[in-house]
Design a protein around this motif. Sequence first.
Motif, mmCIF file in Angstrom:
data_model
loop_
_atom_site.group_PDB
_atom_site.id
_atom_site.type_symbol
_atom_site.label_atom_id
_atom_site.label_comp_id
_atom_site.label_asym_id
_atom_site.label_seq_id
_atom_site.Cartn_x
_atom_site.Cartn_y
_atom_site.Cartn_z
ATOM 1 N N TYR A 165 -5.649 8.754 -9.409
ATOM 2 C CA TYR A 165 -5.733 9.051 -7.971
ATOM 3 C C TYR A 165 -4.920 8.088 -7.111
ATOM 4 O O TYR A 165 -4.884 8.218 -5.884
ATOM 5 N N CYS A 166 -4.267 7.123 -7.741
ATOM 6 C CA CYS A 166 -3.796 5.962 -6.973
ATOM 7 C C CYS A 166 -2.419 6.147 -6.363
ATOM 8 O O CYS A 166 -1.441 6.414 -7.050
ATOM 9 N N ARG A 177 -9.640 5.470 -16.093
ATOM 10 C CA ARG A 177 -10.094 4.080 -16.003
ATOM 11 C C ARG A 177 -10.981 3.732 -17.195
ATOM 12 O O ARG A 177 -11.604 4.603 -17.786
ATOM 13 N N PHE A 191 -1.342 3.607 -4.268
ATOM 14 C CA PHE A 191 -1.014 2.263 -3.773
ATOM 15 C C PHE A 191 0.373 1.860 -4.291
ATOM 16 O O PHE A 191 0.890 2.468 -5.226
ATOM 17 N N LYS A 229 2.377 0.134 -6.584
ATOM 18 C CA LYS A 229 2.122 -0.551 -7.857
ATOM 19 C C LYS A 229 3.173 -0.159 -8.890
ATOM 20 O O LYS A 229 3.814 0.883 -8.783
ATOM 21 N N ASN A 233 -9.746 -6.429 -11.873
ATOM 22 C CA ASN A 233 -10.172 -5.286 -12.692
ATOM 23 C C ASN A 233 -11.135 -5.787 -13.752
ATOM 24 O O ASN A 233 -10.986 -6.891 -14.282
ATOM 25 N N CYS A 289 0.061 -3.389 -12.607
ATOM 26 C CA CYS A 289 -1.148 -2.800 -13.200
ATOM 27 C C CYS A 289 -0.868 -2.508 -14.666
ATOM 28 O O CYS A 289 0.241 -2.084 -15.014
ATOM 29 N N LYS A 334 -2.549 -0.244 -16.398
ATOM 30 C CA LYS A 334 -2.773 1.188 -16.576
ATOM 31 C C LYS A 334 -2.695 1.809 -15.188
ATOM 32 O O LYS A 334 -3.058 1.141 -14.208
ATOM 33 N N ILE A 335 -2.263 3.052 -15.092
ATOM 34 C CA ILE A 335 -2.177 3.662 -13.766
ATOM 35 C C ILE A 335 -3.304 4.698 -13.613
ATOM 36 O O ILE A 335 -3.469 5.595 -14.448
ATOM 37 N N CYS A 336 -4.079 4.564 -12.549
ATOM 38 C CA CYS A 336 -5.218 5.459 -12.324
ATOM 39 C C CYS A 336 -4.721 6.788 -11.721
ATOM 40 O O CYS A 336 -3.756 6.798 -10.950
ATOM 41 N N GLY A 367 -3.961 -5.638 -4.711
ATOM 42 C CA GLY A 367 -2.937 -5.019 -5.531
ATOM 43 C C GLY A 367 -2.918 -3.515 -5.443
ATOM 44 O O GLY A 367 -3.498 -2.941 -4.528
ATOM 45 N N GLY A 368 -2.339 -2.930 -6.499
ATOM 46 C CA GLY A 368 -2.046 -3.486 -7.799
ATOM 47 C C GLY A 368 -3.257 -4.187 -8.416
ATOM 48 O O GLY A 368 -4.377 -3.997 -7.991
ATOM 49 N N THR A 369 -2.976 -4.964 -9.400
ATOM 50 C CA THR A 369 -4.054 -5.683 -10.079
ATOM 51 C C THR A 369 -3.683 -7.162 -10.232
ATOM 52 O O THR A 369 -3.056 -7.546 -11.231
HETATM 53 S S1 SF4 Z 1 -3.831 -0.404 -8.003
HETATM 54 FE FE1 SF4 Z 1 -5.906 -0.216 -8.860
HETATM 55 S S2 SF4 Z 1 -6.377 1.904 -8.518
HETATM 56 FE FE2 SF4 Z 1 -4.135 1.730 -8.388
HETATM 57 S S3 SF4 Z 1 -3.331 2.078 -10.461
HETATM 58 FE FE3 SF4 Z 1 -3.605 -0.100 -10.235
HETATM 59 S S4 SF4 Z 1 -5.651 -0.441 -11.105
HETATM 60 FE FE4 SF4 Z 1 -5.532 1.720 -10.629
#
Ligand code: SF4
Length: 328
Positions: A18-19, A129, A21, A23, A92, A12, A14-16, A58-60
């Motif tokens: 709330y995430c 985001r 996942f 990544k 994204n 990714c 950028k890191i969101c 993902g991830g992205t």
């Molecule tokens: S996986 Fe999606 S939601 Fe999670 S940090 Fe990466 S872009 Fe953001």
Amino acid sequence: MIKSCYIHIPFCKKICSYCDFCKIYYNEIYINKYLDALEKEIDTYYKGELLDTLYIGGGTPSSLSLDELNRLFNILKKLNTSDKLEFTIECNIEDITEDKLKLFKDNCINRISIGIESFNEDNLKFMNRPSINLDKLNLAKKYFDNINIDLIYALPNETLEILNSDLDKVLEFNPKHISIYSLIIENNTMIRDLEPIDDELDYEMYKLICDRLSNYHHYEISNFAIPGYESKHNLTYWNNDEYYGFGMGASGYTNNIRYTNTKSINHYIKNEFNRVEEHLNSLDKEKYELIMGFRKLSGINLNIYKEKYNKDLLDNEIINKLLSENKL
Ligand code: SF4
Ligand SMILES: C[S@@+](CC[C@H](N)C(=O)[O-])C[C@H]1O[C@@H](n2cnc3c(N)ncnc32)[C@H](O)[C@@H]1O
């Protein structure tokens, strides 16, 4: 018989906030090594089954360059896919360019899933985001008919009005599929100390969503589709069918084993996939069948249940008790 495959691309830009996942930050140095390891993992575990759904998540995945995406698609050519393949990639919005969309089309992608999350600037700032560029969304529509939009609601300070305005915008765009999730406050994230919004407000929001999206088939708790556009891949999970999961941190379900791959990039690129495995007995499988099945509007198909487990679900005491108390 396995008919589905998930591929995880953990990078990714950028890191969101709330995430939770699996990544890591996009880093060119890792990507070729990652794709080498992915190829090795597929060569090791894939047994050549004919696949009906392929999902790159993902991830992205869309953060990869055109060359890196080309390499990924070449690796995936090893998979045996059917004529009716549903082939999704998560995208994204800031990565959408004409070149990438063309590349997706040329490589048989027929469904894209775009993370919008919200159109509201305050919500987007909270989530870390980017703003929504409508030109990019419209460009995606020029190339793809089958588009999913991901949204999140129940964000702090969000009102029913803000949610309603997000729903206006998504309906204006008119995607074939919408996934809309109530914010989950996860421990390992920037927002871990936050209080969730009031349950009653969350419930009012959910009712508003169901009401505004009433032209869609509400086929799973958080998923809405124009009839015929329900996600075949995600239905694999909810139908409790087996599927491959390849990539760092990917989960899969094969030969009665649910597994999750290592979440360490250093292990993964050394081909140390270190799967954590849960071996399922017949009772475990039945429990998964119920947990997953009850997520669907259609619920559990009693005939399929009987075929799979050689017993009648309605003979189950607990199920009977819940039915008689009107709780099922
Ligand atoms: S996986 Fe999606 S939601 Fe999670 S940090 Fe990466 S872009 Fe953001
Ligand atoms: C892997 S992400 C989607 C692809 C891409 N990484 C993106 O962010 O656009 C899957 C979706 O799960 C949802 N999601 C992720 N974390 C969440 C959380 N903590 N609470 C609610 N929804 C979440 C979001 O809608 C997100 O778009």
